[in-house]
Design a protein around this motif. Structure first.
Motif, PDB file in Angstrom:
ATOM      1  N   GLY A 254       1.098   1.767  -4.357  1.00 29.42           N
ATOM      2  CA  GLY A 254       1.899   1.538  -5.559  1.00 29.42           C
ATOM      3  C   GLY A 254       3.340   1.987  -5.313  1.00 29.42           C
ATOM      4  O   GLY A 254       4.297   1.261  -5.650  1.00 29.42           O
ATOM      5  N   ARG A 257       4.828  -0.358  -2.992  1.00 33.13           N
ATOM      6  CA  ARG A 257       5.199  -1.595  -3.681  1.00 33.13           C
ATOM      7  C   ARG A 257       6.450  -1.363  -4.533  1.00 33.13           C
ATOM      8  O   ARG A 257       7.359  -2.189  -4.562  1.00 33.13           O
ATOM      9  N   ALA A 258       6.410  -0.183  -5.196  1.00 29.36           N
ATOM     10  CA  ALA A 258       7.561   0.153  -6.041  1.00 29.36           C
ATOM     11  C   ALA A 258       8.817   0.260  -5.192  1.00 29.36           C
ATOM     12  O   ALA A 258       9.885  -0.233  -5.569  1.00 29.36           O
ATOM     13  N   LYS A 259       8.593   0.894  -3.995  1.00 26.82           N
ATOM     14  CA  LYS A 259       9.734   1.066  -3.088  1.00 26.82           C
ATOM     15  C   LYS A 259      10.249  -0.310  -2.621  1.00 26.82           C
ATOM     16  O   LYS A 259      11.454  -0.567  -2.630  1.00 26.82           O
ATOM     17  N   PHE A 262      11.812  -1.967  -5.386  1.00 26.49           N
ATOM     18  CA  PHE A 262      13.097  -1.325  -5.611  1.00 26.49           C
ATOM     19  C   PHE A 262      14.131  -1.799  -4.578  1.00 26.49           C
ATOM     20  O   PHE A 262      15.249  -2.175  -4.913  1.00 26.49           O
TER      21      PHE A 262
END
Lengths: 647, 227
Positions: A254, A257-259, A262
């Motif tokens: 997660g 993925r967020a990174k 981002f």
């Protein structure tokens, strides 16, 4: 009662033997009960058949034989049957049966007139009584037979032997035969009892063993149960750890993925203003009489442009690195000319090398394939990075590329050694060199610039291209990096000799495309949400002679495209930004294609990865170009697709 | 290994064992049972050895129209009730006598034949017809039996060539019993050797005539006298 382990085995053997005997006695009692009952019925039947009546002249009476069969036969079998039913297995029962059966023999012999054949009933009865495996029963029956023979032999020999001459010798002879049979029957009974004893002992031993085995099994089961519990506990713990790990992985994924999201978003957000910065820097440099401008202004504009370019390369490196880290980086496999690629890079880097009065030498060692299968973009990126580093850290001397084909089929590899005469790398830095965000020391970035990601990305790319990137040698006199890649299958590939390769003409230096009037008479729809980009791109397009209409989001673009088509003047090309509010470029392109729109749609996106391109093509776009836009490339792309559509 | 195994039965400690008073009752019951059987056996044996009635008045061959005295051979008359089951043994014994004596003996089997009853084809008559060298005579209403004093089925009378009675009695050892017996031996011995070892034996069988005293003999035959 079964045998427990601490109970004497003989006690249990005695118990088992008694049980066995008891079952034999009971079974035989019941057999005799039925036998005697049937004997009685048979006696009555025979009497009824042979002598139903006695006569006195004309008068008939029921024959005394019928009464004999009924009364005496009934008496003989009554008590044994009763005892067999009510007291089976008892000694008195089988003794009574023995007496009864002997008396039945006596009655039969008498009723059959003392015929010698009837005497076989005695022997048959004794054999049957041997089923009891009790010698006492045989003795009892034999005694009754003996008493009957002696008594009747003396008193009524006719009823026993069918002769009126009495004789104790004959009785003794008959008794002798009975004893003769008894000897064998008693012997066989004794043998049988002995076998029963053996069986009982074995059974007792088996039970003891079984008890031991059961105890062992119980213990083992308990141990297994304990182990099972331990295992279960371990399993539960493992499961818990697995769950925790899964959660951690999910969290990590997660986060990743967020990174990635981002990074992608940030890259897009940064690229968009950079597009404007670099584009307008170019406009400033190319518009009007720039040579009349003060030098400081030109330098300022060039500084803006240079820093913008550096920012773009930094963003590219970060994006590449994050993709590689996430394992989502995919390389292409395209045919490319190694000579041409190296010549391009040399030509490109030569400008920077000349600034430092360095020379880039290319040396081909032996023949190399004309075409190889690889990802030319990534190979170019690796070589550019290596040459860039070599030029950066070399103050005097030269930078050389030595290209050769090594190994034997089918494991042949392209080997490129990049050697400089620079400052070298310290021993402690050699190990850390390929780790991300690593430079020789903190001052490096200040002195030489760079993100510290170049070599890391290059090494990973080399791995993805089926090879590796290593430091071959380093000292104060310089450093040699060795790049090895997989050239793909080399059968049916022509090889070029070093001389030919060296003499290959350099690609003509790309001249700036003559963009003036390149897009004349073309009607272009620019779908872009960023006002800066709207102004920049529309400026570039109008400058190239195009008629530009604009839409702020996908929905408006979709409506305008349809309206133009409906009015009979469709757009020649649609430039579609992919990240927009309300309706993005992907949805708008898909919707247009589903409505049957077949004009060229060129995607504009700040997402520069290969999968982004694929996503655009899948959404229905004809082609794809990245931000910040390369003016010449964009104009060339528009012209190409407009002409292709017109044809 | 098995030496220590005690093989005695354990009835004394078995569950459901008969109590001491119960055992006494059982022993008494068994004893009574044995006594009853012994009594019944004795009664049966007594019956089997109970000789039938006889009349030995015919010491010489009585004159009659039915059977002629053979003066060349000894004459044997065997009186049979055609329904008497015990007489099967007598006929079997007669077969043995005939086997031994053959044609040396003039044998007549006299079957009681009451008026009004069809007893000419009983199993005994058929058996008699199988015996070699014998003559079958129907004795209407038992006249001949009465005449010769043969009141019990199986009564056999042996007369010499000159009409003297040599033997009178049964040729079976007991009622319905075959086998070696004095009667048969005496007849065979006399026929073969001319010696008489025994003149009388008991006769075992059914009474041939209901009541011999009620039968009156006349020239026309027999008739029952009303009481």
């Amino acid at each position: 009662m079964s045998l427990s382990e601490d109970r004497p085995i003989n006690d249990r053997a005695c118990e088992l033997l008694d049980e066995h005997r008891d079952s034999i006695y009971r079974r035989t009692d019941h057999m005799f009960a039925w036998l005697m009952f049937f004997q009685w019925l048979a006696g009555i039947g025979i009497a009824l058949w042979v002598s139903p009546y006695s006569w006195a002249g004309r008068t008939q009476h029921v024959h005394p034989h019928i009464w004999s069969a009924l009364v005496i036969g009934g008496l003989i079998c009554s008590l044994p049957i009763l005892l067999a039913n009510y007291y089976p297995g008892r000694a008195i029962t089988r003794q009574t049966i023995a007496v009864g059966q002997a008396l039945a023999s006596a009655l039969l012999i008498h009723l059959m007139g003392g015929r010698v054949e009837a005497h076989f009933h005695v022997f048959g009865s004794l054999a049957f009584l041997a089923f009891y495996r009790d010698w006492k029963v045989l003795v009892t029956a034999s005694l009754v037979v003996a008493v009957d023979h002696v008594a009747r032999g003396l008193l009524w020999p006719e009823s026993l032997y069918g002769i009126s001459i009495s004789g104790w010798q004959r009785s003794l002879e008959h008794v002798g035969w009975v004893v003769f049979e008894d000897v064998f029957l008693i012997y066989s009974t004794w043998i049988s009892c002995r076998e029963m004893t053996v069986i009982a002992n074995r059974r007792a031993e088996m039970e003891k063993m079984q008890a031991e085995v059961e105890r062992e099994v119980t213990e083992r089961t308990r141990e297994i149960e304990l182990q099972r519990l331990v295992l279960q506990e371990s399993h539960e713990r493992l499961e818990q750890q697995t769950n925790e790990l899964r959660k951690a992985i999910e969290a990590s994924e997660g986060a990743n993925r967020a990174k990635s999201a981002f990074l992608a978003n940030m890259s897009h957000e940064i690229r968009t203003p950079l597009t404007a910065i670099l584009g307008f820097a170019d406009v400033l440099l190319e518009t009007g009489d720039i040579y009349k401008a003060p030098v400081e202004r030109i330098e300022a504009i060039q500084t803006i442009r240079r820093n913008g370019s550096h920012l773009i390369s930094l963003i590219n490196d970060l994006l590449d690195f994050s993709k590689i880290e996430a394992g989502k980086f995919q390389v292409e496999n395209l045919p490319c000319s190694l000579h041409r690629l190296i010549a391009d890079i040399r030509q490109l880097m030569q400008v920077r090398a000349e600034e430092k009065k360095l020379n880039i030498q290319v040396e081909y060692s032996g023949p190399i394939p004309e075409m190889i299968l690889t990802d030319p973009t990534r190979l170019r990126q690796i070589l550019m990075n290596l040459l860039s580093n070599a030029i950066k850290f070399t103050h005097e001397g030269s930078v050389s590329l030595k290209v050769s084909l090594v190994g034997k089929a089918p494991n042949r590899r392209i080997q490129i050694d990049v050697t400089d005469t620079g400052i070298g790398i310290s021993e402690e830095m050699r190990d850390k060199l390929f780790q991300p965000f690593t430079q020789a020391d903190g001052s490096m970035s200040r002195r030489f610039g760079g993100t510290g990601l170049g070599l890391t990305i290059s090494k990973r790319f080399a791995g993805l291209l089926g090879g590796d990137l290593t430091i071959l040698d380093t000292s104060h006199a310089g450093t040699t990096f060795r790049l090895v890649i997989d050239p793909g299958p080399l059968h049916n590939v022509t090889f070029q000799e070093p001389d030919a390769a060296m003499s290959a003409p350099d690609e003509e230096k790309s001249k700036p495309t003559d963009t003036k009037n390149a897009l004349r008479d073309l009607k272009i729809l620019l779908v872009e949400d960023g006002p800066d980009n709207q102004r920049l791109i529309s400026f570039l397009l109008k400058k190239a002679g195009a008629e530009v209409d604009m839409a702020e989001n996908g929905e408006l673009g979709y409506l305008k495209a349809n309206a133009a088509t409906a009015s009979g003047r469709p757009f020649d090309v649609i430039l579609m930004d992919m990240q927009m509010p309300i309706m993005d470029g992907y949805a708008a392109s898909t919707k247009l294609r589903s409505d049957g729109y077949n004009g060229p749609i060129i995607a504009l996106t700040a997402h520069a990865m290969a999968e982004d391109r694929n996503r655009c093509i899948e959404a229905g776009c004809t082609d794809y170009t990245t931000k910040p836009v390369d003016r010449a490339k964009l104009i060339e792309l528009i012209r190409f697709h407009a002409e292709a559509a017109a044809v | 290994m098995y030496g220590n195994l005690h093989q005695a039965t354990k009835e004394d400690i078995e569950p459901g064992v008969v109590s001491r008073p119960g055992r006494s009752i059982l022993s008494a019951v068994v004893s009574i049972w044995v006594i009853l059987i012994a009594g019944a056996f004795t009664t049966l044996l007594a019956y089997h050895n109970l000789p039938g009635e006889r009349s030995d008045h015919a010491l010489v061959w009585p004159a009659n129209d039915s059977i002629k005295l053979d003066t060349q051979r000894p004459n044997l008359l065997v009186f049979i009730h055609p329904q008497c089951p015990c007489s099967v043994a007598t006929l079997n014994e007669l077969t043995r006598i005939q086997s031994a004596c053959g044609t040396l003996l003039n044998t007549h089997i006299v079957f009681y034949s009451p008026i009004g009853l069809q007893w000419e084809d009983t199993s005994k008559v058929r058996q008699a017809l199988e015996i070699p060298h014998v003559k079958i005579t129907n004795d209407i209403d038992g006249q001949l039996a009465n005449m010769f004093g043969a009141l019990t089925s199986g009564h056999s009378l042996l007369y010499s060539r000159d009409g003297r009675r040599v033997f009178s009695g049964g040729i079976t050892p007991a009622r319905g019993h075959e086998g070696e017996n004095l009667g048969r031996n005496s007849i065979v011995q006399y026929v073969l050797n001319g010696e008489v070892s025994c003149e009388k034996t008991n006769v075992f069988g059914c009474p041939i005539i209901d009541s011999p005293n009620e039968l009156a003999i006349n020239s026309r035959g027999s008739e029952h006298v009303a009481e």
